[in-house]
Design a protein around this motif. Structure first.
Motif, mmCIF file in Angstrom:
data_model
loop_
_atom_site.group_PDB
_atom_site.id
_atom_site.type_symbol
_atom_site.label_atom_id
_atom_site.label_comp_id
_atom_site.label_asym_id
_atom_site.label_seq_id
_atom_site.Cartn_x
_atom_site.Cartn_y
_atom_site.Cartn_z
ATOM 1 N N SER A 68 1.131 -1.232 0.118
ATOM 2 C CA SER A 68 0.033 0.072 -0.111
ATOM 3 C C SER A 68 0.814 1.418 0.020
ATOM 4 C CB SER A 68 -0.886 0.103 1.271
ATOM 5 O OG SER A 68 -1.762 -1.055 1.069
ATOM 6 N N GLN A 112 -9.088 -0.932 -0.452
ATOM 7 C CA GLN A 112 -9.610 -2.005 0.400
ATOM 8 C C GLN A 112 -10.853 -1.994 0.973
ATOM 9 O OE1 GLN A 112 -6.182 -2.873 2.676
ATOM 10 N NE2 GLN A 112 -6.883 -4.646 3.456
ATOM 11 N N ASP A 197 -6.143 -1.270 -4.515
ATOM 12 C CA ASP A 197 -5.575 -1.721 -3.394
ATOM 13 C C ASP A 197 -6.419 -2.869 -2.528
ATOM 14 O OD1 ASP A 197 -4.151 -2.401 -1.097
ATOM 15 O OD2 ASP A 197 -3.637 -0.222 -0.527
ATOM 16 N N GLU A 198 -6.329 -4.157 -2.886
ATOM 17 C CA GLU A 198 -6.723 -5.237 -2.324
ATOM 18 C C GLU A 198 -8.446 -4.915 -2.263
ATOM 19 O OE1 GLU A 198 -5.411 -7.299 1.089
ATOM 20 O OE2 GLU A 198 -3.444 -6.357 1.111
#
Ligand SMILES: Nc1ncnc2c1ncn2[C@@H]1O[C@H](COP(=O)(O)OP(=O)(O)O)[C@@H](O)[C@H]1O
Ligand SMILES: [Mg+2]
Lengths: 270, 268
Positions: A68, A112, A197-198
Motif C-alpha cells: 500500500s 481495500q 488496493d486489495e
C-alpha cells in the motif's frame, strides 16, 4: 538522455520480456529507485519498474511488506524518501500541487475498504469521481451536478449494474455493492490508470470474485492501465499480465504472469 | 506448585508519590481556609435557609407576574437560540482553520486553537459585560455573548470532530485529483455531520443555561427579574423565577438528549 531511457524501457517491456511482436506502447508509469521509511523503519528500498499503457500489473507480498505504501508513493499521496516516479509523463515527485491534481484527475483508485461517504447517496458518491476534472460546488452533490455529469455518473453505475440503486444511501449497501459503487466512482472520469488496493479484502470469496471480474472486464474494455494489489495469488495470476513481488524490503519479482505458477509465487512469502 | 507469589494487594507508594499526596492534602485544606469555610455558619445556616424558604413560599403565582416572567423567559430563549445559531454558523469556518491536516497549515491551526482557548477561558458573564459596554444594555449584548461563547465551544469541538473522521473517503477523493476544499466538503463534513449536530445541541443547552443569568449584568433575559426580586426582598417572585429556570433548562436538556440519541441512533 531520459528520452533514450524511456524508449529503452518501453522496448524491453514489449519485446524483451517475451511478448514477441507487440508494438511499442507508451510507458504510463515508471518508478526509479524508490525508497521509503517511516521514522527509522525502512519499508522498501531501490524499487524500480515500468508499466506500459493497457498493462495490468499485480503487486503481491505478505502483509506489511509495503504494498500500500508503494501505491501511495506512486500516486504521490505520500512522498518517497528518494527515487522518482513518472506517471503519464509527469514527474510525480517534483510536481506542484496543481500539476499533481491535474495528473490525478486521469487516475482512479479503488481501495481495500470501499471508502464511500456514508451519508450521501450512491449517485453523489459517483459524481465525486469527477471532482478532479470539475472542481467546485456543483460536483459536491448529485442535486447540484450539471446534467452531463449526472448522466456520466448514471452510465458508470449502469456499467457496474447498480443504476437502480442511485438514490440509495451509501451506508445501506452490501459490501459487494459498495465496492462496485467505488469502481463506478473510479471509472466515471474515464481514467487512463486505475489503482486498486486489495479491492476484495473486505468481501466474501464469491462477492470478491464478482468484483474482480467486473473490475477487469471494465478496465480492459476502456484500455486502461491497471495496478492492483492482491494477496490472492490466483487473482494475481488470473488478472495480471505481470506480477511484481515485494519481499525483504526489495522488489524481488518482476515477471510476466504466464511465466509463473502459484508454487513459485508462494515462495515469495517464505 | 502453589508458591506462585501473588501481587501485593496494595502497592507501596514511592517517596515521591507520598510527597505528592501530602502536598495535595495541604492544598485542599488551604483552599477550605481560603473559601472561608466555617462550621459555625454551616450550623447556623439551616435555620436561615428555612427562614428564606418560609418567606419565599408559596412562590408568586399572580397571573400578572406569571405573564411578565413568561415573556421574559421567551426573550431568554430567543437570546439563547439566536446566539447559538449564529455561533454554530460562524464555528464552521473557524473549525476548518482549527482542524489539523484539513485545509490550513499548522501555524494557522495553532493560532486558531489558541484563540478559541482564550474565548473559552473568559466566562460568559464577562463576555456579556464586555458587550454591554460595546452595544449597550439589552438582549442584543446577551445574544453576542452567547454567540462568542458558542464559537469557543463549537469551533474547538467541530474541529476535533472533523479530525476524528475516517481518512479513507477523503484519500479516495484526493487520489482522483479533487481540491482540498472539495474533499473536505464532500468527504469530511458529511461524515462529521452527526457529531456536529450533537455538539450543536450541547451548545444550545449551554446557551439556555447561560442566557438565564445574563440579565444579572443587564444583557437581557429573565436574570434581571432574579436580581430585582432579591434586591427588593421579593422572595416569592425570585422563587418563581428560579423554578421557571429549572423547569425550562431541564426541559431543554430532555428535548436535546432525545434528539441526540435519535441522530446517533440513526447512524448505526
Ligand atoms: N503512515 C504510516 N506511518 C508509519 N508506519 C506506517 C504508515 N503506513 C504504513 N506503515 C507501516 O509500513 C508497513 C507497510 O505497510 P503497508 O504499506 O500498509 O503494507 P501492506 O499494504 O503491504 O500490507 C507496515 O509495517 C505499516 O505498519
Ligand atoms: Mg495494504
Amino acid at each position: 538522455m531520459t528520452d533514450l531511457l524511456d524508449k529503452q524501457t518501453a522496448q524491453e517491456r514489449s519485446t524483451g520480456t517475451g511478448a514477441g511482436f507487440a508494438p511499442v506502447l507508451p510507458v504510463d508509469i515508471r518508478a526509479c529507485a524508490l525508497s521509503k521509511s517511516f521514522g527509522d523503519t525502512l519499508i522498501f528500498s531501490d524499487v524500480s519498474f515500468g508499466l506500459s499503457r493497457g498493462e495490468a500489473v499485480a503487486i503481491v507480498g505478505s502483509n506489511g511488506t509495503g504494498k500500500s505504501t508503494l501505491l501511495r508513493c506512486i500516486m504521490g499521496l505520500i512522498a518517497a524518501d528518494s527515487g522518482q516516479v513518472e506517471m503519464l509523463g509527469t514527474n510525480v515527485s517534483a510536481a506542484r500541487p496543481a500539476e499533481l491534481r491535474k495528473l490525478r484527475a486521469q487516475v482512479g483508485l479503488v481501495s481495500q475498504k470501499h471508502n464511500l461517504v456514508p451519508r450521501l447517496s450512491v449517485l453523489s458518491n459517483v459524481v465525486h469521481g469527477l471532482l478532479g476534472q470539475h472542481p467546485g460546488l456543483r460536483h459536491w452533490s448529485q442535486a447540484l451536478a450539471p446534467t452531463g455529469s449526472r448522466e456520466a455518473a448514471m452510465e458508470a453505475l449502469g456499467k457496474v449494474g447498480l443504476a437502480d440503486l442511485a438514490n440509495r444511501r451509501a451506508d445501506r449497501l452490501s459490501g459487494g455493492q459498495s465496492q462496485r459503487v467505488a469502481i463506478a466512482r473510479a471509472l466515471v472520469g474515464q481514467p487512463k490508470i486505475l489503482f486498486a488496493d486489495e479491492p476484495t479484502a473486505s468481501l466474501d470469496p464469491a462477492a470478491g470474485e464478482d468484483v474482480m471480474d467486473l473490475f477487469f472486464s471494465l478496465a480492459r474494455k476502456q484500455g486502461v492501465t491497471v495496478v492492483f494489489i492482491s494477496h490472492h495469488m490466483s487473482h494475481a495470476l488470473t488478472y495480471g499480465d505481470r506480477v511484481l513481488g515485494l519481499a525483504g524490503k526489495k522488489l524481488r519479482l518482476d515477471t510476466r504472469a504466464d511465466h509463473l505458477n502459484e508454487a513459485e509465487l508462494r515462495e515469495l512469502y517464505d | 506448585m502453589t508458591d506462585i507469589s501473588h501481587p501485593a494487594r496494595f502497592e507501596r507508594p514511592s517517596a515521591l508519590a507520598f510527597l505528592g499526596y501530602a502536598v495535595g492534602l495541604v492544598i485542599i485544606f488551604w483552599s477550605f481556609a481560603g473559601a472561608g469555610f466555617s462550621l459555625d455558619k454551616v450550623i447556623s445556616s439551616p435555620p436561615r435557609f428555612a427562614d428564606f424558604l418560609d418567606r419565599a413560599f408559596p412562590p408568586n403565582l399572580e397571573p400578572k407576574v406569571l405573564s411578565r416572567l413568561g415573556w421574559k423567559m421567551v426573550e431568554t430563549l430567543q437570546i439563547a437560540l439566536a446566539g447559538a445559531v449564529i455561533g454554530v454558523i460562524l464555528s464552521l469556518p473557524v473549525a476548518l482553520l482549527a482542524a489539523r491536516g484539513l485545509i490550513a497549515g499548522p501555524w494557522i491551526n495553532q493560532i486558531t486553537r489558541t484563540s478559541l482557548g482564550f474565548i473559552r477561558a473568559v466566562p460568559d458573564i464577562a463576555w456579556a459585560l464586555v458587550f454591554v459596554v460595546a452595544v449597550g444594555l439589552g438582549p442584543f449584548a446577551g445574544m453576542l455573548a452567547i454567540a462568542i461563547d458558542t464559537i469557543g465551544f463549537c469551533g474547538r469541538f467541530f474541529a476535533d470532530d472533523m479530525e476524528a473522521v475516517e481518512k479513507g473517503p477523503s484519500e479516495s477523493l484526493t487520489a482522483t485529483g479533487a481540491r482540498r476544499l472539495d474533499v473536505v466538503a464532500c468527504a469530511t463534513v458529511p461524515a462529521a455531520l452527526p457529531a456536529f449536530i450533537s455538539t450543536s445541541l450541547f451548545a444550545l443547552e449551554k446557551a439556555v443555561r447561560s442566557s438565564t443569568i445574563l440579565g444579572l449584568v443587564g444583557a437581557g433575559g429573565i436574570g434581571i427579574e432574579l436580581k430585582v426580586g432579591f434586591d427588593l426582598f421579593d422572595y416569592p417572585t425570585a422563587m418563581t423565577v428560579i423554578l421557571m429556570i429549572a423547569v425550562v433548562v431541564i426541559g431543554i436538556e430532555q428535548i436535546s438528549s432525545k434528539a441526540r440519541s435519535r441522530i446517533i441512533g440513526e447512524q448505526r
